[in-house]
Design an enzyme around this catalytic site. Structure first.
Site, PDB file in Angstrom:
ATOM      1  CB  THR A 153      -0.969   0.019   1.194  1.00 24.72           C
ATOM      2  OG1 THR A 153      -1.738   1.227   1.155  1.00 24.72           O
ATOM      3  CG2 THR A 153      -0.255  -0.077   2.538  1.00 24.72           C
ATOM      4  CD  GLU A 154      -1.350   3.929  -2.997  1.00 25.34           C
ATOM      5  OE1 GLU A 154      -2.271   4.529  -3.550  1.00 25.34           O
ATOM      6  OE2 GLU A 154      -1.256   2.683  -2.980  1.00 25.34           O
TER       7      GLU A 154
END
Length: 204
Positions: A39-40
């Protein structure tokens, strides 16, 4: 059904980023420990949340867990991973897709923009991009259009589009229908698709 079909594309050891919406359900259909979800906002090794921790969320602000061996990092390092080509596959939602496979998923004209998010970077940096979306809007309009009327997210074409009706691959910036989803017919797809597409040989 869409998420399950997308999960079927993840067969090798890989780092996978899941976008907001339908993509988040893909993880439910993955049991292969070689698939590492990213997840960024700074976590590699995302898992389902066993307990809710308000400080542990994905980019869509949904609660997540951390699998054994997970790694945390700041968003600069996270986007460095994306832009550096270290994400093997990104699965994104879309508001619209044009007949060249370019997507619009970050802004609706006339509405407030909450944030651009990481889709622009993922489209540039991820090795493979799969779009999961409903085939039509709530009003019945096709999301697969000749040209997007919303701002496109990137000039890069995605690699695959999966809806509840069909699976398309994007070959030489052209949509190729490769698979009908269970219960769907070719006539259904033609009726609900504004974009031009080629019928793959597997449908013959």
């Amino acid at each position: 059904m869409i998420a399950k079909r997308a999960a079927g594309e993840l067969t090798d050891s890989s780092v996978v980023n899941l976008g907001i919406g339908i993509p988040t359900f893909v993880a439910k259909y993955i049991e292969d420990d070689r698939i590492h979800f990213h997840t960024e906002n700074g976590l590699l090794g995302v898992s389902e949340a066993a307990e809710i921790d308000p400080n542990l969320v994905n980019a869509g602000k949904l609660p997540v867990g951390e699998r054994i061996g997970a790694a945390f990092f700041d968003s600069a390092a996270s986007f460095g991973m994306i832009r550096g080509g270290h994400v093997d596959c990104a699965i994104l939602g879309a508001l619209q897709v044009d007949e060249k496979g370019r997507i619009a998923n970050w802004a609706i004209p006339g509405k407030n923009i909450i944030g651009v998010g990481g889709a622009m970077d993922l489209l540039v940096g991820a090795k493979k991009v799969i779009v999961t979306t409903t085939h039509t809007t709530k009003d019945g309009a096709s999301k697969l259009m000749k040209a997007c009327t919303f701002p496109i997210t990137s000039t890069r074409s995605v690699d695959m589009i999966i809806t509840e009706l069909a699976v398309f691959k994007v070959v030489d910036r052209q949509l190729v229908l490769t698979e009908l989803m269970p219960g769907a017919t070719l006539d259904d797809v033609k009726m609900k698709t504004d974009a031009s597409f080629i019928e793959g040989s597997c449908l013959a």
